[in-house]
Design an enzyme around this catalytic site. Structure first.
Site, PDB file in Angstrom:
ATOM      1  N   ALA A 120       0.854  -1.188   0.000  1.00  0.00           N
ATOM      2  CA  ALA A 120       0.000   0.000   0.000  1.00  0.00           C
ATOM      3  C   ALA A 120       0.889   1.237   0.000  1.00  0.00           C
ATOM      4  O   ALA A 120       2.035   1.199   0.455  1.00  0.00           O
ATOM      5  CB  ALA A 120      -0.907   0.007   1.222  1.00  0.00           C
ATOM      6  N   SER A 123      -0.372   8.875   1.721  1.00  0.00           N
ATOM      7  CA  SER A 123       0.276  10.180   1.586  1.00  0.00           C
ATOM      8  C   SER A 123       1.535  10.305   2.420  1.00  0.00           C
ATOM      9  O   SER A 123       2.486  10.988   2.035  1.00  0.00           O
ATOM     10  CB  SER A 123      -0.707  11.287   1.978  1.00  0.00           C
ATOM     11  OG  SER A 123      -1.193  11.074   3.291  1.00  0.00           O
ATOM     12  N   ALA A 125       3.133   7.422   4.281  1.00  0.00           N
ATOM     13  CA  ALA A 125       3.975   6.225   4.390  1.00  0.00           C
ATOM     14  C   ALA A 125       3.649   5.223   3.298  1.00  0.00           C
ATOM     15  O   ALA A 125       2.603   5.278   2.651  1.00  0.00           O
ATOM     16  CB  ALA A 125       3.797   5.586   5.767  1.00  0.00           C
ATOM     17  N   ASP A 278     -10.859   3.697  13.716  1.00  0.00           N
ATOM     18  CA  ASP A 278     -11.027   3.490  12.272  1.00  0.00           C
ATOM     19  C   ASP A 278     -11.125   2.009  11.935  1.00  0.00           C
ATOM     20  O   ASP A 278     -10.430   1.512  11.052  1.00  0.00           O
ATOM     21  CB  ASP A 278      -9.856   4.131  11.527  1.00  0.00           C
ATOM     22  CG  ASP A 278     -10.126   4.309  10.040  1.00  0.00           C
ATOM     23  OD1 ASP A 278     -11.302   4.474   9.667  1.00  0.00           O
ATOM     24  OD2 ASP A 278      -9.167   4.290   9.244  1.00  0.00           O
TER      25      ASP A 278
END
Length: 437
Positions: A120, A123, A125, A278
């Site tokens: 992945a 922005s 890492a 999250d």
């Protein structure tokens, strides 16, 4: 020639800051020219400008998108489109960061192998799969080069501009604009400090140990392979809780899987320093051994006990479609200084949630974050009309509760999980007593 490494690094950072200021000025100038000649709506223009400015402003845009209690609706909706998955950097840049962080220690003495293709790229890492020299499969979260300098430069500029605006336009001071930016600055600085994220994971693991919870797990952090800019964690192999048929392959009772995840999270609200804010389908995994994997502790919140008690009452009332109790609990959260007409508030909440409860469960579990945020925006709008204001951490909490509500509609469509005796919303321990100190 400068031989002192510290002085050399400071000079390089200063030069990067100056270059960044020049780059920012150029992008802002082009945006100003476009604003004068283009018919595009201001929120769209601002969002596109943020994306051009890169990491800091993308994260700032994501903060706006997840803070419906702080920003106008049209901006919150527009910034839902802010990029999260960004173009990946060549592995050579990532490798250079790793070498800088580990100094004289050769990477070969830490990692047996590092996959060059990223798992992945966001922005701030980039994440790569790897294997330690001791044989463990891990993921490496590597901060992109120059991010910290860019972050500090950008946030100082934004903070300075807001302070200037408050002096030029005194009315803005009453909106606490600079205080909001300062809060954003504080949160974003923490997000690029992987030592803090590692501590969040450790706190959660201590909580699991203290409560003797063997049904959930967080990835082990490897300190010898981690720094402030590099976080190396155990790789957990699992599946997101988005497909009932897939979940059935690994668990005989999907309801128990969901209840175990919810019990763990509810208990952590009261017993940890912070809660995972999250837990969407990508961050809550069903592992092959049946345990629940909690991953990515970069976004956390903190909760006051009275807010949690009122939220429990609110969600219970929502499950039983008791809108009057929902309204009472909104008032009991203490986020208003005016007298609220509970009956009128209840009527408005009924109009809002009657449509939500009739939603297609497969559609709402498809990962449509914009739909979740629309619900939050509507809730905030209703609250504001009645003089109720929601703190940011409540928005994070409610969003997570809505995630769970939708997990329930997919994994347990024919049962009321909140009435299941296995679900423990309220813990026996006092709310103010934390297991983690």
């Amino acid at each position: 020639m400068i031989k002192n490494p510290t002085a050399k690094k400071q000079i390089l950072n200063s030069l990067r800051s100056v270059a960044r200021l020049g780059e920012t000025a150029g992008v802002v100038l082009r945006a100003g020219i476009r604003h004068a000649t283009d018919a595009a709506p201001t929120p769209q223009l601002l969002r596109e400008t943020f994306e051009q400015l890169g990491a800091t402003y993308i994260k700032l845009g994501q903060f706006i998108a997840s803070s419906p209690s702080l920003f106008p609706r049209e901006y919150v909706e527009e910034f839902q489109r802010c990029l999260d998955q960004t173009p990946s950097l060549p592995f050579s840049y990532i490798e250079q960061t790793l070498k800088e962080e580990f100094g004289d220690t050769p990477l070969e003495s830490i990692f047996q192998h590092i996959e060059q293709a990223p798992l992945a790229s966001a922005s701030i890492a980039q994440v790569h799969a790897a294997t330690l020299v001791t044989g463990e499969d891990v993921v490496i979260k590597v901060q992109k080069p120059g991010v910290q300098t860019i972050l500090h430069t950008d946030l100082n500029v934004v903070y300075g501009v807001t302070r200037l605006f408050e002096k030029v336009v005194p009315k803005l001071k009453f909106a606490s604009l600079s205080e909001i930016v300062d809060e954003i600055r504080s949160r974003m600085v923490k997000e690029v400090d992987f030592v803090a994220e590692a501590q969040n994971i450790e706190d959660f693991q201590q909580f699991l140990d203290a409560t003797q919870n063997t049904q959930a797990v967080a990835p082990k952090v490897y300190p010898q392979a981690s720094t402030r800019r590099v976080l190396t964690m155990q790789r957990l192999y699992g599946l997101p809780l988005t497909d009932l048929e897939v979940v059935k392959q690994y668990a005989k009772d999907p309801a128990q899987v969901l209840i175990s995840a919810m019990n763990t999270w509810f208990a952590s609200l009261m017993m940890c320093k912070s809660f995972h804010a999250d837990l969407h389908a990508g961050n809550l995994l069903l592992l092959k051994d049946g345990r629940i994997g909690f991953i990515d502790f970069g976004i956390v919140g903190q909760l006051k006990p009275e807010v949690w008690g009122a939220t429990i009452g609110f969600m219970d009332a929502l499950q039983h479609t008791n809108y009057h109790e929902m309204a009472k609990n909104m008032v009991n959260m203490g986020m208003t200084h005016t007298k609220v007409d509970v009956d009128r508030l209840a009527q408005d909440m009924e109009k809002l949630f009657s449509g939500v409860l009739m939603a297609d469960p497969q559609k709402v579990m498809s990962g449509d974050v914009a739909d979740l945020n629309a619900i939050m925006l509507d809730m905030v709008g209703v609250g504001e009309r009645h003089g109720i204001h929601f703190p940011r951490d409540f928005a994070l909490l409610m969003k997570q509760m809505l995630y769970f509500d939708r997990f329930m509609r997919v994994l347990t469509p024919y049962m009321d999980v909140f009435s299941d005796s296995r679900l423990q919303l309220l813990q026996e321990s006092e709310p103010t007593s934390k297991l983690i100190h």
